[in-house]
Write an enzyme that holds these catalytic residues in place. Structure first.
Site, short mmCIF file in Angstrom:
data_model
loop_
_atom_site.label_atom_id
_atom_site.label_comp_id
_atom_site.label_asym_id
_atom_site.label_seq_id
_atom_site.Cartn_x
_atom_site.Cartn_y
_atom_site.Cartn_z
N ALA A 23 0.84 -1.20 0.00
CA ALA A 23 0.00 0.00 0.00
C ALA A 23 0.87 1.25 0.00
O ALA A 23 1.37 1.68 1.04
CB ALA A 23 -0.92 -0.01 1.22
N ALA A 25 -1.96 11.02 -3.42
CA ALA A 25 -0.57 10.78 -3.85
C ALA A 25 -0.43 9.43 -4.53
O ALA A 25 -0.54 8.38 -3.89
CB ALA A 25 0.38 10.85 -2.64
N THR A 67 -4.28 -3.54 -4.53
CA THR A 67 -4.49 -4.89 -5.07
C THR A 67 -4.42 -5.90 -3.92
O THR A 67 -3.56 -5.77 -3.05
CB THR A 67 -3.39 -5.18 -6.13
OG1 THR A 67 -3.47 -4.18 -7.13
CG2 THR A 67 -3.57 -6.55 -6.77
N GLU A 100 8.91 -5.23 -9.46
CA GLU A 100 7.46 -5.06 -9.68
C GLU A 100 7.20 -4.69 -11.14
O GLU A 100 6.30 -5.21 -11.79
CB GLU A 100 6.90 -3.97 -8.75
CG GLU A 100 5.46 -3.62 -9.08
CD GLU A 100 4.80 -2.67 -8.08
OE1 GLU A 100 5.43 -2.30 -7.07
OE2 GLU A 100 3.64 -2.29 -8.31
N LEU A 136 -9.91 -7.70 -35.14
CA LEU A 136 -9.99 -8.86 -36.03
C LEU A 136 -11.10 -9.83 -35.60
O LEU A 136 -11.48 -10.71 -36.37
CB LEU A 136 -8.64 -9.59 -36.08
CG LEU A 136 -7.54 -8.82 -36.84
CD1 LEU A 136 -6.18 -9.47 -36.66
CD2 LEU A 136 -7.88 -8.71 -38.34
C1 FAD Z 1 -6.30 -1.54 -10.61
C2 FAD Z 1 -5.23 -0.80 -9.87
C3 FAD Z 1 -4.43 -1.49 -8.97
C4 FAD Z 1 -3.47 -0.81 -8.22
N1 FAD Z 1 -2.74 -1.49 -7.27
C5 FAD Z 1 -1.96 -0.79 -6.42
C6 FAD Z 1 -1.35 -1.42 -5.30
O1 FAD Z 1 -1.49 -2.65 -5.09
N2 FAD Z 1 -0.61 -0.67 -4.45
C7 FAD Z 1 -0.43 0.67 -4.64
O2 FAD Z 1 0.23 1.30 -3.83
N3 FAD Z 1 -0.99 1.31 -5.69
C8 FAD Z 1 -1.75 0.62 -6.58
N4 FAD Z 1 -2.34 1.25 -7.65
C9 FAD Z 1 -2.12 2.69 -7.84
C10 FAD Z 1 -1.28 3.05 -9.06
O3 FAD Z 1 0.06 2.67 -8.87
C11 FAD Z 1 -1.47 4.55 -9.31
O4 FAD Z 1 -2.80 4.72 -9.78
C12 FAD Z 1 -0.47 5.11 -10.29
O5 FAD Z 1 0.83 5.12 -9.76
C13 FAD Z 1 -0.83 6.53 -10.74
O6 FAD Z 1 -1.12 7.35 -9.65
P1 FAD Z 1 -2.48 8.23 -9.63
O7 FAD Z 1 -3.60 7.31 -9.92
O8 FAD Z 1 -2.51 9.00 -8.38
O9 FAD Z 1 -2.35 9.20 -10.87
P2 FAD Z 1 -1.70 10.67 -10.86
O10 FAD Z 1 -0.39 10.62 -10.17
O11 FAD Z 1 -2.72 11.62 -10.38
O12 FAD Z 1 -1.45 10.89 -12.41
C14 FAD Z 1 -2.46 11.40 -13.32
C15 FAD Z 1 -1.82 11.61 -14.68
O13 FAD Z 1 -0.77 12.60 -14.56
C16 FAD Z 1 0.43 12.09 -15.05
N5 FAD Z 1 1.57 12.61 -14.28
C17 FAD Z 1 1.71 12.63 -12.94
N6 FAD Z 1 2.89 13.14 -12.60
C18 FAD Z 1 3.54 13.42 -13.76
C19 FAD Z 1 4.81 13.97 -14.09
N7 FAD Z 1 5.70 14.30 -13.15
N8 FAD Z 1 5.12 14.13 -15.40
C20 FAD Z 1 4.23 13.80 -16.37
N9 FAD Z 1 3.03 13.27 -16.12
C21 FAD Z 1 2.67 13.09 -14.84
C22 FAD Z 1 0.33 10.57 -14.90
O14 FAD Z 1 1.21 9.90 -15.78
C23 FAD Z 1 -1.14 10.36 -15.24
O15 FAD Z 1 -1.30 10.31 -16.63
C24 FAD Z 1 -3.27 0.58 -8.44
C25 FAD Z 1 -4.05 1.27 -9.38
C26 FAD Z 1 -5.03 0.60 -10.07
C27 FAD Z 1 -5.88 1.38 -11.04
#
Ligand code: FAD
Length: 385
Positions: free
Chosen positions: A127, A133, A161, A248, A343
């Site tokens: 987590a 964040a 997850t 990972e 396809l």
């Molecule tokens: C199904 C699923 C399973 C997951 N499992 C886990 C888990 O087990 N444990 C865990 O900790 N997390 C988990 N996550 C979280 C996942 O790792 C995050 O959703 C991911 O890292 C993106 O973070 P955010 O959703 O906050 O997007 P944001 O950080 O808000 O990003 C939004 C957009 O902005 C872009 N962006 C952000 N910063 C920058 C930058 N500096 N430069 C350019 N573009 C940028 C991103 O690329 C994205 O397109 C999971 C997510 C999903 C959907």
């Protein structure tokens, strides 16, 4: 292209696991997709059969083998069988969470947790992400304040997850606030256990795909966690995550190429069967060229992934090479599966066809484990930019 990546013992392990998947997972998969979760017993059954904890030392009930090719062949079998939603729980447990326990546990912690992790009695999750964040890991706000022999943990995590099934959560917390110059300082890893007072699971989240995977919010309200549950040194969390994130990301890259290959195999069969204008879909030049491109892209990506896994096994995989593999393979997965669905025509859009599930499941791989944009940031940093 004939791969020379595996030894006979990997192939045998993969075949045994495939028999397990066909017997224990495939027949129930659609039921789990509807339920939004895979039953805990499947982990225990996988553990009993020796498919969890390959890298855990034998004295703790594991396989005692440090060779990621065993993990890789499991992921490939999951994708080939088309049960990725459920299989993700197993690969996350094996590939992503376990290294934190095998690398950072004290002997006492190993005795407490490793046997259950290897047997599947203790399901793991990691987590990091919080509502405020995700990409910006240093922005986490969950706190762990020292109080005598305990930490008092407050905050919430999201998108976790195995969030519902997990017994042990590797949680990234702030043991101190860090500073404006060092936002990464003050992050620690702590194990939060099922049943601790104040540890609540939120909703099992509704998702576009990966329906049989439980992805949940976790809420911590004054959770008293004994200091014995700290993983490694206080304040070392960011460095620990940086050390383990490449594995990972390779796990995600391995799955991405395997999913693309699974989609290709299904599509190759489909187009030879389905007819239009009195001929098979396979006989159209467009189909031939599309499939030729797809198989080429998959083989090229596979070669890079296999090489990265060899480097990982040698302890020499760089953070930037893992990032290259992650973004390239997941983008490829999206492209390939989109073409394969095309396809299939209208049948490809029907959920009874595996390709439609692969399509929905694929979208997130470009996001979790670090988005494509963040991966490109990692690669550009290695160029000194
Ligand atoms: C199904 C699923 C399973 C997951 N499992 C886990 C888990 O087990 N444990 C865990 O900790 N997390 C988990 N996550 C979280 C996942 O790792 C995050 O959703 C991911 O890292 C993106 O973070 P955010 O959703 O906050 O997007 P944001 O950080 O808000 O990003 C939004 C957009 O902005 C872009 N962006 C952000 N910063 C920058 C930058 N500096 N430069 C350019 N573009 C940028 C991103 O690329 C994205 O397109 C999971 C997510 C999903 C959907």
């Amino acid at each position: 292209m004939q791969r020379r990546h595996y030894e006979p013992e990997h192939e045998a392990f993969g075949e045994a696991f495939r028999a397990f998947v066909d017997k224990e997972m495939v027949p129930h998969y659609l039921e789990w997709e509807r339920a939004g979760i895979m039953p805990r017993e499947v982990f225990a059954e996988a553990g009993r059969s020796g498919f969890l904890g390959v890298s855990i030392p034998e004295e703790y009930g594991g396989g005692g083998v440090s060779d990621f090719r065993f993990n890789q062949i499991l992921a490939e079998q999951i994708a080939s069988a088309g049960v990725t939603g459920a299989g993700l729980g197993i690969t996350l447990h094996n590939d992503t969470c376990q290294p934190y326990f095998t690398s950072f546990c004290t002997d006492e912690q190993k005795q407490r947790w490793l046997p259950g992790i290897a047997s599947g009695e203790l399901i793991t999750a990691i987590a990091m992400t919080e509502p405020g964040a995700g990409s910006d890991l240093a922005g986490i706000r969950t706190t762990a304040k020292r109080d005598g022999d305990s930490y008092i943990v407050n905050g919430s995590k999201t998108f976790i997850t195995n969030g519902i099934n997990a017994d042990l959560v590797v949680a990234a917390v702030r043991t101190d606030q860090g500073s404006a110059d060092d936002r990464r300082g003050g992050i620690s890893l702590i194990i939060i256990e099922r049943g601790m007072d104040g540890f609540e699971r939120g909703r099992n989240l509704d998702k576009l795909g990966l329906h049989s995977q439980d992805t949940a919010e976790l809420v911590f309200t004054d959770v008293r966690v004994p200091v014995e549950n700290l993983l490694g040194a206080e304040g070392a969390g960011f460095a620990q995550l940086t050390q383990k994130l490449p594995q990972e990301r390779m796990s995600i890259a391995v799955n991405a190429v395997a999913e693309a290959r699974g989609a290709f195999d299904e599509t190759l069969r489909y187009v030879q069967d389905r007819k239009a204008f009195g001929k098979t879909i396979a006989s159209f030049q467009n189909t031939k060229y599309e499939l030729a491109e797809i198989v080429t892209e998959i083989d090229v990506a596979q070669a890079f992934v296999d090489q990265c896994i060899d480097r990982l096994n040698e302890g020499e995989l760089s953070v930037s090479d893992a990032a290259k593999a992650k973004w390239w393979c997941t983008e490829l997965q999206g492209r390939v599966i989109d073409k394969c669905l095309q396809l299939h025509g209208g049948y490809g859009y029907m959920t009874e066809y595996a390709i439609s599930r692969r399509y929905a499941d694929a979208r997130v791989t470009r996001i979790y484990g670090g988005t494509t944009e963040i991966m490109k940031g990692v690669v550009s940093k290695s160029l000194g930019l």
